[in-house]
Enzyme design. Structure first.
Site, PDB file in Angstrom:
ATOM      1  N   HIS A  50      21.722   8.270  10.406  1.00 56.38           N
ATOM      2  CA  HIS A  50      22.061   7.101  10.843  1.00 56.38           C
ATOM      3  C   HIS A  50      21.839   7.242  12.342  1.00 56.38           C
ATOM      4  O   HIS A  50      21.725   6.198  13.177  1.00 56.38           O
ATOM      5  CB  HIS A  50      23.812   7.192  10.838  1.00 56.38           C
ATOM      6  CG  HIS A  50      24.518   6.148  11.656  1.00 56.38           C
ATOM      7  ND1 HIS A  50      25.166   6.483  12.669  1.00 56.38           N
ATOM      8  CD2 HIS A  50      24.666   4.747  11.228  1.00 56.38           C
ATOM      9  CE1 HIS A  50      25.728   5.200  13.077  1.00 56.38           C
ATOM     10  NE2 HIS A  50      25.227   4.222  12.521  1.00 56.38           N
TER      11      HIS A  50
ATOM     12  N   GLU B  83      18.293   6.085  12.963  1.00 53.14           N
ATOM     13  CA  GLU B  83      18.227   4.999  12.731  1.00 53.14           C
ATOM     14  C   GLU B  83      18.677   4.061  14.056  1.00 53.14           C
ATOM     15  O   GLU B  83      17.769   3.018  14.504  1.00 53.14           O
ATOM     16  CB  GLU B  83      19.234   4.355  11.509  1.00 53.14           C
ATOM     17  CG  GLU B  83      19.239   2.777  11.427  1.00 53.14           C
ATOM     18  CD  GLU B  83      20.796   2.280  11.360  1.00 53.14           C
ATOM     19  OE1 GLU B  83      20.988   1.510  12.269  1.00 53.14           O
ATOM     20  OE2 GLU B  83      21.554   2.698  10.482  1.00 53.14           O
ATOM     21  N   HIS B  84      19.517   4.304  14.681  1.00 54.48           N
ATOM     22  CA  HIS B  84      19.728   3.763  15.959  1.00 54.48           C
ATOM     23  C   HIS B  84      18.615   4.054  16.901  1.00 54.48           C
ATOM     24  O   HIS B  84      18.383   3.343  17.767  1.00 54.48           O
ATOM     25  CB  HIS B  84      21.108   4.347  16.695  1.00 54.48           C
ATOM     26  CG  HIS B  84      22.430   3.839  16.142  1.00 54.48           C
ATOM     27  ND1 HIS B  84      23.142   3.221  16.908  1.00 54.48           N
ATOM     28  CD2 HIS B  84      22.974   3.516  14.904  1.00 54.48           C
ATOM     29  CE1 HIS B  84      24.218   2.649  16.311  1.00 54.48           C
ATOM     30  NE2 HIS B  84      23.905   2.626  15.026  1.00 54.48           N
TER      31      HIS B  84
ATOM     32  N   GLU C 125      31.450   3.710  17.544  1.00 54.02           N
ATOM     33  CA  GLU C 125      31.265   3.249  16.144  1.00 54.02           C
ATOM     34  C   GLU C 125      32.257   4.096  15.060  1.00 54.02           C
ATOM     35  O   GLU C 125      32.864   3.533  14.146  1.00 54.02           O
ATOM     36  CB  GLU C 125      29.719   3.265  15.618  1.00 54.02           C
ATOM     37  CG  GLU C 125      29.927   2.625  14.280  1.00 54.02           C
ATOM     38  CD  GLU C 125      28.095   2.560  14.069  1.00 54.02           C
ATOM     39  OE1 GLU C 125      27.247   3.082  14.670  1.00 54.02           O
ATOM     40  OE2 GLU C 125      27.956   2.184  12.821  1.00 54.02           O
TER      41      GLU C 125
END
Lengths: 428, 423
Positions: free
Chosen positions: A67, A70-71, A142
């Site tokens: 993840h 991905e960012h 997040e």
């Protein structure tokens, strides 16, 4: 290039495999305005351990790294990736699941340019201490946001009850600690291993000129060199045949308690087709037992034990599977015991009666799947990874025999393999 | 067939129809428009669809309804309660597979529509009112629904900000009403309210898809909508009150604090400046390149999300963010600064073009979804300015930098609501 026309669905699918291993799939939708592109990488939050393609050694990376990667890919040396898409009037996005990382954009013009942007940023890693540190702040926010979501929290409590070693028990975004430990080197390592063309699929949907696009992608790929065409071997630790914790409970500031129940399924089918078939068969069984047209659902609803938040699904992947029941209720104890009690008295006639009616609904759902670009892309990838052609789905569903449902009803609701996860109200 | 325009069908009722064969499903929505008058009436109105959906004369139980829907190839019937301006809208939706994709010839349109209209217009009754059991169960569920808003901190904070901002206006009424008055109403009162709606509410039908002519001409002779008046709003109070900004803080055990700021724009969808307002909102917080997202999240890592949206029937704007509570002062300052920057023309031409392209791209994409087409047209009907997406796009293209600056100047901060962890 292979072109498939499905007469029933009136859908055209074009398939192409490039020399570097990249698969391209194009759904040609005449008359649609929107264009949609997705690069799906066969790498998700579950893949924290793997054999490095270069050294051949087993490495373990921090939880949440897929993840994070991905960012970070949205960072670029010269210009912001989002700026480039905005210039074209396209909007880009990405998401990471347990099993894949997906980068996508939707546009209504400049599709070809946006597509090249997409391929370039996904295949060009650029990580610095500065950008990594900045991202940590955002991702920690997040993680905190998800910690306030009672469904998400109790889902991971449930998964940590089901699994003692399988990484599906970890939050997709990782933890504040694991994320804080991520370095640019970690990210380069994961990118090198998993972002190989052969480990990716490109799905394009819209009113598109397929030949032109395939040539464009070919040309783009030829300009890049990839270190190795091999894909890494994922290491999934052996998971126990029992559950880790049978009961997990937590308190949050919510209006009423939330219950998630799971039955761990320890039998994995051996072929992809059998996996899909089992996924549908058990979901059909759950539909018969717990959907809104079932006797059970209506009985519980009328007694006030459940409400319309109640749902049931069966998750089946290559390496794990479980039945998942969810509901909000003021009477968690009564809800759980009523469900368990009702599972002891599953009648064959009940399954038989439900089974006769269910296929029309599944056919309807299958047709609807082609309406929405993003869900079509996600479903398509899901089946393609298993080597299943999406147009053969109804045929597989048709092959399901009622005896299979009787069999699953007998073995899957095993209380020894059951976990309950409850979130209670703090003020209770 | 390709201009994606809704046409009004000749009928005594208001029927908006968009003919297209590009979707694999057909969509029919029936709307009832009810001006917001009090919390207790809102609570009753919102409960009515939930009770209706439980059973009709021909389909008296949920199980029978759901079994019927399965036979209709998984057709879906659902209801929603919406708030647009100072009106509540009850929406009943039916979506089913286009018959062209099926081998069986079963007249799906007719059968599924009959089910929907039976549920709405022919409810199961006992002793000349709704079935008491259904009423009690759905009332209990609605109480839970109202209470459960707190589980979703994003929407909770937005709703609380609006409620505080408009507490002396009808807009401050929550679309589902309140728990206290729900508890007090009776099954009889509810049935009377239903009869009132059935006889006098503004109503209309939206259809998107590929329908046979015979179906369209027959069906609307059979149903009895309450009124021939379309769902046009002439009720919402749009005056902008002159007052000091109110600051409200609520404490709760949360991991992430929510900062929401409510603004008055005084601009509604029927006004010429509406298109400029769309661009202002986009530039400020409408997408990932917006000023707020860039300044607050990308440059300073102060939030995971920050965005803005407009309410175009009452004339409001909301900025919503998830932040670390220690950053409250800084984020609020940045929000104010970014609005001031737009007013001052302090934005690049590139940003300006992005903002427009972002809205246009989104609007064009709405052309590919039957629900989005209907939702878009609904707003324009309510605001008495029926407009196709294509025409709206053309109007957005005409917006200039000066229009943006002068429109942004009209946006006034009204209420700041802050949800944070206990200190």
């Amino acid at each position: 290039m292979e072109k498939v026309y499905d007469k029933k669905m009136k859908e055209i699918l074009i398939k192409e495999k490039l020399d570097n291993g990249l698969h391209i799939y194009i759904f040609n939708k005449k008359g649609f305005t929107k264009q949609y592109a997705m690069v799906s990488v066969d790498y998700g939050s579950n893949d924290i351990e793997f054999i490095d393609v270069e050294t051949g050694e087993k490495v373990r990376t921090p939880e949440g790294i897929a993840h994070f990667l991905e960012h970070q890919l949205f960072e670029d040396k010269e210009a912001s990736i989002f700026d480039k898409f905005a210039d074209l009037g396209a909007s880009a996005n990405a998401y990471t699941s347990f099993n894949s990382t997906n980068y996508l954009f939707s546009s209504t013009e400049n599709f070809n340019k946006a597509l090249i942007n997409l391929l370039n940023f996904v295949q060009t890693p650029y990580f610095t201490d500065k950008s990594v540190n900045k991202e940590k702040g955002i991702i920690i926010q997040e993680i905190k946001m998800y910690q306030d979501d009672p469904y998400w929290r109790s889902l991971f409590n449930l998964l940590s009850g089901l699994y003692s070693t399988h990484p599906v028990k970890n939050d997709i975004a990782g933890t504040v600690e694991s994320v804080s430990s991520i370095s640019p080197e970690d990210l380069y390592l994961c990118h090198k291993n998993f972002y190989q063309p052969a480990n990716m699929d490109l799905i394009l949907i819209g009113d598109l000129n397929e030949e032109k696009i395939i040539n464009l992608v070919k040309e783009n790929q030829l300009q890049k060199s990839f270190s190795d065409i091999k894909t890494p071997v994922k290491v999934i630790p052996e998971e126990s045949k029992t559950v880790n914790k049978k009961h997990v409970e937590e308190e949050m500031n919510i209006s009423r308690p939330l219950v998630q129940i799971a039955f761990k399924d320890i039998e994995t089918p051996s072929t992809p087709k059998e996996i899909i078939k089992k996924e549908y068969a058990v979901n059909i069984l759950l539909d018969i037992l717990f959907s809104r047209s079932s006797v059970r659902y209506n009985k519980f609803y009328e007694k006030g034990i459940i409400d319309s938040s109640f749902s049931s699904t069966y998750i089946r992947k290559e390496d794990y599977g479980y039945i998942h029941l969810y509901g909000e209720s003021r009477e968690t104890g009564r809800m759980i015991s009523a469900i368990l009690e009702s599972l002891k008295e599953i009648e064959k006639s009940e399954i038989h009666e439900g089974f006769m009616r269910i296929k029309k609904k599944y056919l309807g759902n299958y047709i609807k799947m082609f309406n929405n670009f993003s869900s079509l892309a996600a479903e398509f990838i899901n089946y393609r990874r298993l080597g299943i052609d999406i147009f053969s789905l109804m045929k597989i569903i048709d092959e399901i025999k009622i005896e299979e449902l009787y069999g699953y009803a007998d073995i899957l609701f095993n209380e020894d393999l059951m976990v309950e996860s409850i979130v209670k109200n703090k003020q209770d | 067939m390709d201009n994606f325009k809704f046409e009004k069908i000749k009928s005594k009722y208001s029927i908006h129809y968009l003919a297209t064969d590009k979707f694999k499903t057909n969509l029919i929505q029936i709307y009832f428009m009810l001006p917001l008058t009090s919390w207790s009436e809102a609570a009753m109105n919102a409960l009515i669809p939930a009770v209706l959906i439980r059973g009709s004369n021909r389909f008296p139980e949920s199980r029978i309804i759901k079994t019927e829907l399965k036979k209709l190839y998984g057709a879906g019937i659902s209801f929603s309660v919406l708030k647009r301006g100072e009106n509540q809208l009850l929406r009943f939706s039916l979506e089913y597979v286009n018959e062209n994709y099926l081998d069986e010839n079963i007249n799906l349109s007719r059968k599924s529509f009959e089910l929907l209209s039976d549920l709405i217009f022919n409810p199961l009754l006992e002793e000349k009112k709704f079935v008491e059991k259904y009423y009690l169960q759905e009332k209990k569920n609605q109480i839970e629904n109202i209470n459960s808003l707190i589980n979703d901190k994003y929407n909770y904070a937005v709703e609380k900000c609006f409620q505080n901002m408009c507490k002396d206006e009808k807009y401050g009424i929550y679309k589902l009403g309140d728990v206290k008055s729900l508890k007090e109403n009776s099954c009889e009162e509810l049935y009377n309210q239903y009869k009132k709606i059935k006889s006098s509410a503004r109503s209309s039908v939206f259809m998107v898809g590929d329908f046979k002519k015979s179906f369209i001409s027959n069906v609307f002779d059979e149903i009895k909508l309450p009124s021939t008046d379309d769902i046009i709003d002439n009720f919402t109070d749009k005056t902008v009150p002159e007052r000091e900004v109110q600051y409200i803080t609520e404490e709760m055990s949360v991991n992430q604090a929510k900062l929401t700021a409510g603004f008055r724009t005084g601009i509604t969808r029927d006004m010429e400046e509406y298109y400029a307002l769309l661009v202002v909102n986009s530039l400020l917080g409408g997408f990932s390149q917006s000023k707020l997202f860039q300044e607050v999240r990308e440059k300073r890592s102060l939030a995971y999300y920050i965005n803005s949206f407009i309410e175009s029937t009452k004339g409001l704007m909301m900025v919503s963010s998830g932040i670390n509570p220690d950053n409250y002062v800084e984020v609020l300052k940045l929000i104010k600064e970014q609005i001031a920057a737009v007013v001052a023309g302090d934005f690049t031409d590139r940003e300006f073009q992005w903002a427009k392209k972002s809205i246009i791209n989104r609007l064009k994409q709405d052309l590919d979804s039957s629900k989005s087409l209907a939702a878009h047209y609904l707003l324009s009907v309510i605001n008495d300015k029926p407009e196709s997406i294509i025409s709206e796009i053309n109007n957005i293209k005409k917006v200039g930098r000066n229009d943006i600056m002068s429109t942004a100047e009209k946006i006034k901060l009204d209420t700041v609501y802050f949800l944070r962890s206990e200190e």
